[in-house]
Design a protein around this motif. Structure first.
Motif, short mmCIF file in Angstrom:
data_model
loop_
_atom_site.label_atom_id
_atom_site.label_comp_id
_atom_site.label_asym_id
_atom_site.label_seq_id
_atom_site.Cartn_x
_atom_site.Cartn_y
_atom_site.Cartn_z
N ASP A 1 69.13 -122.53 -9.67
CA ASP A 1 67.85 -122.16 -9.06
C ASP A 1 66.92 -123.36 -9.04
OD1 ASP A 1 68.74 -119.66 -8.66
OD2 ASP A 1 67.57 -118.72 -10.27
N SER A 2 66.35 -123.63 -7.86
CA SER A 2 65.47 -124.78 -7.75
C SER A 2 64.45 -124.52 -6.64
CB SER A 2 66.29 -126.04 -7.48
OG SER A 2 65.48 -127.18 -7.63
N LEU A 3 63.98 -125.61 -6.04
CA LEU A 3 62.94 -125.51 -5.01
C LEU A 3 63.33 -126.39 -3.83
CD1 LEU A 3 59.89 -126.14 -7.36
CD2 LEU A 3 60.67 -123.91 -6.53
N CYS A 4 62.75 -126.09 -2.68
CA CYS A 4 62.95 -126.98 -1.53
C CYS A 4 62.16 -128.27 -1.75
CB CYS A 4 62.47 -126.28 -0.25
SG CYS A 4 62.42 -127.40 1.16
N PRO A 5 62.73 -129.42 -1.41
CA PRO A 5 62.02 -130.68 -1.68
C PRO A 5 61.08 -131.13 -0.56
CG PRO A 5 64.22 -131.17 -0.89
CD PRO A 5 64.10 -129.66 -0.91
N TYR A 6 60.88 -130.33 0.47
CA TYR A 6 60.15 -130.87 1.62
C TYR A 6 58.66 -130.50 1.64
CZ TYR A 6 64.58 -132.62 3.32
OH TYR A 6 65.75 -133.31 3.43
N CYS A 7 58.29 -129.40 2.24
CA CYS A 7 56.85 -129.22 2.49
C CYS A 7 56.14 -128.48 1.37
CB CYS A 7 56.62 -128.54 3.84
SG CYS A 7 56.64 -126.74 3.81
N GLY A 8 54.82 -128.39 1.51
CA GLY A 8 53.98 -127.80 0.47
C GLY A 8 54.14 -126.31 0.30
N VAL A 9 54.87 -125.65 1.20
CA VAL A 9 55.10 -124.22 1.00
C VAL A 9 55.82 -124.01 -0.34
CG1 VAL A 9 56.24 -122.16 1.91
CG2 VAL A 9 55.08 -123.73 3.46
N GLY A 10 56.78 -124.87 -0.63
CA GLY A 10 57.45 -124.80 -1.94
C GLY A 10 58.39 -123.63 -2.06
N CYS A 11 59.28 -123.47 -1.08
CA CYS A 11 60.19 -122.32 -1.09
C CYS A 11 61.17 -122.41 -2.25
CB CYS A 11 60.97 -122.27 0.22
SG CYS A 11 59.92 -121.93 1.63
N SER A 12 61.49 -121.24 -2.79
CA SER A 12 62.49 -121.16 -3.86
C SER A 12 63.87 -121.13 -3.24
CB SER A 12 62.28 -119.88 -4.66
OG SER A 12 61.02 -119.88 -5.25
N ILE A 13 64.78 -121.88 -3.83
CA ILE A 13 66.14 -121.96 -3.31
C ILE A 13 67.14 -121.83 -4.45
CG2 ILE A 13 65.51 -123.50 -1.39
CD1 ILE A 13 66.94 -125.76 -3.06
N THR A 14 68.38 -121.60 -4.08
CA THR A 14 69.48 -121.70 -5.04
C THR A 14 70.52 -122.65 -4.45
OG1 THR A 14 69.13 -119.46 -5.83
CG2 THR A 14 71.26 -120.45 -6.30
N TYR A 15 70.84 -123.70 -5.21
CA TYR A 15 71.90 -124.62 -4.80
C TYR A 15 73.25 -124.03 -5.19
CZ TYR A 15 68.54 -128.56 -4.50
OH TYR A 15 67.51 -129.41 -4.17
N SER A 16 74.24 -124.13 -4.32
CA SER A 16 75.63 -123.88 -4.71
C SER A 16 76.26 -125.25 -4.90
CB SER A 16 76.38 -123.13 -3.61
OG SER A 16 75.93 -121.81 -3.55
N VAL A 17 76.75 -125.50 -6.11
CA VAL A 17 77.23 -126.84 -6.45
C VAL A 17 78.71 -126.80 -6.79
CG1 VAL A 17 76.91 -128.81 -7.99
CG2 VAL A 17 74.95 -127.39 -7.37
N ARG B 1 57.50 -119.92 -19.47
CA ARG B 1 56.88 -118.92 -18.60
C ARG B 1 57.17 -119.17 -17.12
NH1 ARG B 1 50.93 -117.76 -19.00
NH2 ARG B 1 51.59 -115.80 -18.07
N LEU B 2 57.50 -120.40 -16.76
CA LEU B 2 57.67 -120.70 -15.33
C LEU B 2 58.95 -120.06 -14.80
CD1 LEU B 2 56.48 -124.40 -15.08
CD2 LEU B 2 55.30 -122.35 -14.31
N GLN B 3 60.01 -120.31 -15.44
CA GLN B 3 61.32 -119.75 -15.06
C GLN B 3 61.51 -119.63 -13.55
OE1 GLN B 3 63.92 -119.67 -16.96
NE2 GLN B 3 62.54 -120.68 -18.38
N HIS B 4 61.58 -118.41 -12.99
CA HIS B 4 62.01 -118.28 -11.60
C HIS B 4 60.87 -118.03 -10.62
CE1 HIS B 4 66.13 -118.49 -12.87
NE2 HIS B 4 65.79 -117.71 -13.86
N GLN B 5 59.68 -117.73 -11.10
CA GLN B 5 58.60 -117.34 -10.19
C GLN B 5 57.46 -118.35 -10.18
OE1 GLN B 5 58.04 -113.43 -9.15
NE2 GLN B 5 60.18 -113.90 -8.83
N GLY B 6 57.29 -119.11 -11.23
CA GLY B 6 56.16 -120.02 -11.31
C GLY B 6 54.88 -119.29 -11.66
N LEU B 7 53.81 -120.06 -11.82
CA LEU B 7 52.50 -119.49 -12.14
C LEU B 7 51.43 -120.27 -11.41
CD1 LEU B 7 52.79 -119.18 -16.03
CD2 LEU B 7 52.38 -117.26 -14.47
N PRO B 8 50.44 -119.58 -10.82
CA PRO B 8 49.35 -120.33 -10.21
C PRO B 8 48.35 -120.78 -11.27
CG PRO B 8 49.03 -117.97 -9.85
CD PRO B 8 50.31 -118.12 -10.64
N TRP B 9 47.75 -121.94 -11.05
CA TRP B 9 46.65 -122.34 -11.94
C TRP B 9 45.33 -122.09 -11.23
CZ3 TRP B 9 43.01 -125.95 -10.69
CH2 TRP B 9 43.31 -126.91 -9.72
#
Ligand code: SF4
Ligand code: SF4
Length: 932
Positions: free
Chosen positions: A236-252, A758-766
């Motif tokens: 589980d990770s994040l997209c590296p491109y724009c500020g939307v910051g989509c959650s992704i899952t890499y298959s490795v 606490r961040l794990q899979h959803q993150g937290l807004p500041w």
């Protein structure tokens, strides 16, 4: 006595289990909630149920026929059987019939149909039911394959016409590309009016592929064709491109250390959606041009050539890490001793993690001894932040972008949202379809205008006049929120007086917008009970960028549209971590959490924490640093993941700066155009090779996890920074990214409640102030950080360089969907580069005809600073007299032409407006390319 009404629940029984469900619950959802599995093919949780496949049928006692559980709603007293003989026979027959038409080749590899990461739900059902050889003949017709898309392959014979792809394309992404064509055996999905997928209006988001329950739509392999038996690791990770910051899952594929696929991951940010970059732009990390060893410039390549070298790699020799880092440390120390700390500077990166950037700015401040540290936020939203800090007291967005689903009116200005923030745009399009009023204003017509109720094309550079015109009408017609203005704002009189001159007639003359449209848009925004404003670099990248943003803040304050759900101000952030990089102090005026460097108490706090004396004066910004290099005042720089050669305005000047520097260290993943001018090159890690936190446009801190090992001798970026600091005499010792984050938190009150755990899979807004606090997603509900919101009126002022007889066109620059920033990553991502391989200059058909240019012909585009040779295409998007050029392409670098005039407050250059000339030239590719 309470008057609240309690909705009666339905009592139902499924397979003998008594359940209580709210009215309106489908039998499928009720069963799911109770842990009772019902097979489905056409149904998915993110799609409207249509009950076309009938695989989910169940037996309801008393009902005449079997019921489709995906649409049948629970009724009080209902008794349901999901496994009765009748149900099982129906499922088996359906499965057998579907399998009889299923392609033999697909049946041969049933575990995942030969396609990595893709469940074939039909084959799974057949396996569960023991159906291997159907009794029925297969259809006597080959519906064929479509391999025309760069990313998706279509096997029409494996299609079961469940419509999941159609609903995914229409309802989730709002792209409306797929339909149905043909009849009987020839019935199949079609793209546009039955075009090959690769020639249709498909934007390759892959949502249809992800939704398809069979092998009909599958990803083409971008890295390895993986054997079905290969175990794939899911990370589980994040997209590296724009500020939307989509959650992704890499298959490795761990056996080859290769990412083979990316899937969208459900999170509050993207709900599993991705765009073409997030889904198909991952293979850059494995590109053969990755830097894998430290490099040092050879003595014979001094002095550095301003125009660069034909084969830049030849100018460098391989070095050990010790050699490269010792040389960097010695030269930085020598220059600091001889010329002082202010002769040094650093650019960090909005692509790197919070932890990388925190250590980077700490090194520049605590070890170099200067606040001359900045990054590309300066080139993106510095003006928006300047205005927000001044008027509200906080530089971040007020509401998450997904609040657009709760608003009555969305106002998008200066943002090509479908290209720059594609997943955010899907929510906006969805809202527009659900009857939210959508207003789009931009001199160049963006595609999201296709979904708008009002599209306003105003003359480039007249934003302030247009926005003042809206406020004039809102005031005249009493559409402002007098109570909000009274209670939560100050300096209203200044604003009211200032906009008096901006009558619709005056504004129409300045902006070119019809008077009635100005009035209609003002009413649409002003009358909405809840309205949101989104803006992009069309607002911020002007010499009037801060004034443009001020007008938007004034508009929201005037109408009370801030501090509630479905309201607010949202400058859409560009890079994936431009918010976070700023939050952790990668800007010259503030430490972490926007604590001013010139505040004595703050300085003392950081001096104590870091154990050194710190510079109390704000440092220089990106363009100012480059100017000081040319003046000889800044002599050495450390650049991590930044490519000013392509990203900064007026490249010819940037080249002179890069060549003029006494010493330049570049840390990057590829030999960028900037790295060609380096003395030492340090190979850094790409996004999937490291763990760290990133903060998206909503100010949500999210955790990205390492998925693959870095190649060669590549080292993690923060390790390199810490090692350099140590060699310069300042110990930096950390065990992990998490430990760095803990140091950031200790110094930054707004992050106090955010931990890795606490961040794990959803993150937290500041801000997130306590260990159990969910974070603040909607800000400024009761008061602004500065107390009251301040109206700061702005007067219209023209752009710095207006068109004239010599340079009669206005040049607008920006991004295209498939590429990101300077193209360092996306142009090395196979699919993205194949879809958008070259720079295209957009110009209207009328202007082309007048210049005698045919669409597809090469032209010379010239400004007072340089020229490029580029292919021109006819486009209805720009207005007459304007042209648009994306800035990702080195071979037609838009920033050779742009002007480096700065907004006086945000210090952001005017990327969106300069005067150019379009000249017809030979289309013969042998004609040498202009270099400016
Ligand atoms: S890839 Fe996206 S745009 Fe293209 S057809 Fe599929 S869902 Fe529609
Ligand atoms: S919208 Fe942005 S973050 Fe999401 S997948 Fe696309 S590029 Fe990545």
């Amino acid at each position: 006595m309470s008057t609240a009404t309690v909705t009666p629940m339905c009592s139902i029984t499924i397979d003998g289990h008594p359940l209580q469900v709210p009215p309106g619950t489908t039998l499928y959802d009720a069963a799911q909630a109770a842990g009772i599995a019902i097979p489905v093919l056409c149904h998915a949780p993110n799609l409207q149920p249509v009950a076309v496949c009938r695989m989910c049928v169940v037996e309801v006692e008393g009902a005449r026929v079997l019921q489709a559980a995906c649409i049948r709603q629970a009724e009080d007293g209902m008794v349901v059987h999901t496994q009765s003989d009748k149900v099982q026979r129906s499922r088996a027959m359906l499965t057998e019939l579907l399998m009889s038409d299923y392609p033999q080749q697909a049946k041969a590899t049933p575990s995942h149909n030969g396609h990595v990461g893709k469940r074939d739900m039909l084959l799974e059902l057949a396996q569960q039911q023991g159906i291997t050889t159907p009794r029925f003949p297969s259809r006597p017709f080959d519906n064929g394959h479509d391999l025309s898309s760069h990313v998706i392959q279509v096997d029409h014979n494996a299609c079961i016409l469940c419509d999941r792809c159609i609903r995914a394309c229409d309802d989730v992404q709002s792209n409306e590309v797929i339909g149905r064509g043909g009849k009987g055996y020839t019935a199949r999905i079609v793209f546009d009016n039955d075009k090959p997928m690769g020639e249709s209006t498909c934007v390759s988001c892959g949502e249809c592929m992800a939704a398809c329950p069979t092998g009909a739509l599958t990803d083409k392999p971008l890295t390895l064709p993986v054997l079905p038996s290969t175990p794939l690791q899911q990370v589980d990770s994040l997209c590296p491109y724009c500020g939307v910051g989509c959650s992704i899952t890499y298959s490795v594929d761990t056996s080859t250390n290769t990412i083979v696929q990316v899937a969208g991951r459900d999170s509050p940010v993207n709900h599993g959606r991705l765009c073409v970059k997030g889904r198909y732009g991952f293979d850059y990390a494995h590109h053969q041009e990755r830097l894998t060893v430290p490099l040092i410039r050879k003595p014979e390549y001094y002095p550095k050539a301003v125009e660069g070298l034909e084969q830049p790699l030849q100018a460098f020799r391989q070095a050990t890490w010790d050699e490269a880092l010792d040389l960097a440390a010695q030269r930085f120390l020598a220059i600091k001793r001889q010329d002082g700390s202010q002769a040094l500077a650093g650019f960090g990166s909005a692509k790197c993690s919070n932890e990388d950037n925190y250590l980077f700015q700490k090194l520049i401040r605590a070890v170099f001894g200067t606040n001359n540290v900045d990054h590309c936020t300066r080139l993106c939203h510095a003006s928006s932040v300047a205005a927000l800090l001044d008027q509200i007291g906080g530089g971040s967005v007020s509401n998450p972008f997904s609040d657009c689903l709760e608003t009555e009116a969305i106002f998008i200005i200066g943002s090509n949202t479908t290209h720059n923030h594609p997943v955010a745009a899907t929510f906006m399009k969805q809202a527009a379809k659900a009857k939210t009023t959508l207003i789009v204003a931009d001199p160049r017509r963006p595609e999201i205008a296709d979904h708008a109720d009002y599209y306003v094309r105003f003359n480039p550079g007249t934003d302030v006049a247009f926005l003042n015109g809206l406020m004039y009408v809102i005031l005249q017609e009493g559409l402002y929120d007098a109570q909000f203005v009274e209670e939560r704002t100050e300096d209203f009189d200044r604003l009211r007086d200032a906009v008096q001159a901006y009558t619709p007639r005056v504004v129409s003359r300045l902006t070119g917008v019809p008077e009635q449209l100005i009035i209609d848009v003002a009413r649409a925004y002003g009358r909405a009970e809840r309205a949101m404003i989104f803006w992009g670099m069309g607002i911020s990248q002007h010499t009037t960028g801060t004034d443009n943003a001020r007008c938007l803040i004034n508009l929201a304050l005037l109408t009370g549209n801030i501090g509630r759900p479905g309201t607010g101000l949202h400058p859409l952030r560009g890079q994936n971590n431009v918010q976070g990089a700023s939050d952790v102090g990668l800007i010259p005026m503030v430490y972490t959490g926007y604590q001013s460097v010139d505040d004595a108490a703050v300085q003392q706090k950081f001096e104590q924490a870091w154990g050194v004396d710190l510079d109390p004066k704000p440092g220089l910004t990106v363009v100012e640093i480059m100017n000081e290099v040319l003046l000889g005042n800044i002599k050495a720089m450390y650049m991590m993941g930044e490519n000013p050669f392509l990203s900064d305005p007026n490249i010819n000047k940037v080249k002179k700066c890069l060549a003029a520097m006494d010493f330049l260290v570049v840390q990057d993943i590829f030999l960028t155009e900037t790295a060609e001018y380096a003395d030492v090159i340090l190979p850094g890690t790409s996004f999937p090779e490291k763990t760290g936190t990133y903060t998206n446009t909503d100010s949500r801190v999210q955790l990205a996890r390492k998925a693959v090992e870095p190649p060669g001798q590549v080292r993690v970026d923060w390790h390199i920074i810490a090692d350099l600091a140590r060699r310069m005499g300042y110990p930096m010792s950390y065990n992990s990214e998490e430990q760095i984050w803990q140091e950031i938190v200790a110094l930054t009150p707004v992050f106090r409640g955010i931990t890795y755990a606490r961040l794990q899979h959803q993150g937290l807004p500041w801000p997130c102030l306590e260990p159990d606090h969910p974070g603040v997603a909607i800000r400024f509900t009761d008061e602004f950080p500065r107390g009251k919101g301040k109206f700061v009126p702005a007067e219209y002022a023209p752009a710095k360089e207006l068109p004239d007889d010599a340079y009669p066109f206005v040049l607008n620059t920006g991004r295209v969907l498939q590429h990101w920033h300077t193209g360092t990553m996306t142009r090395r991502a196979r699919a993205l580069d194949a879809i958008a391989p070259e720079a295209l200059l957009e110009i209207t058909a009328e202007d082309m005809a007048e210049l005698g240019i045919a669409s597809g012909e090469f032209v010379r585009l010239r400004s007072r600073r340089g020229e490029v040779r580029v292919k021109a295409i006819s486009s209805p998007k720009p207005a007459r007299g304007s042209v648009f050029l994306p800035f990702h392409f080195k071979e037609a670098a838009a920033n050779l032409l742009t002007i480096d005039a700065l907004d006086p407050y945000g210090k952001i250059p005017e990327f969106k407006f300069c005067a150019v000339r379009v000249e017809k030239i030979s289309s013969d590719p042998a004609v040498p390319q202009a270099t400016g």
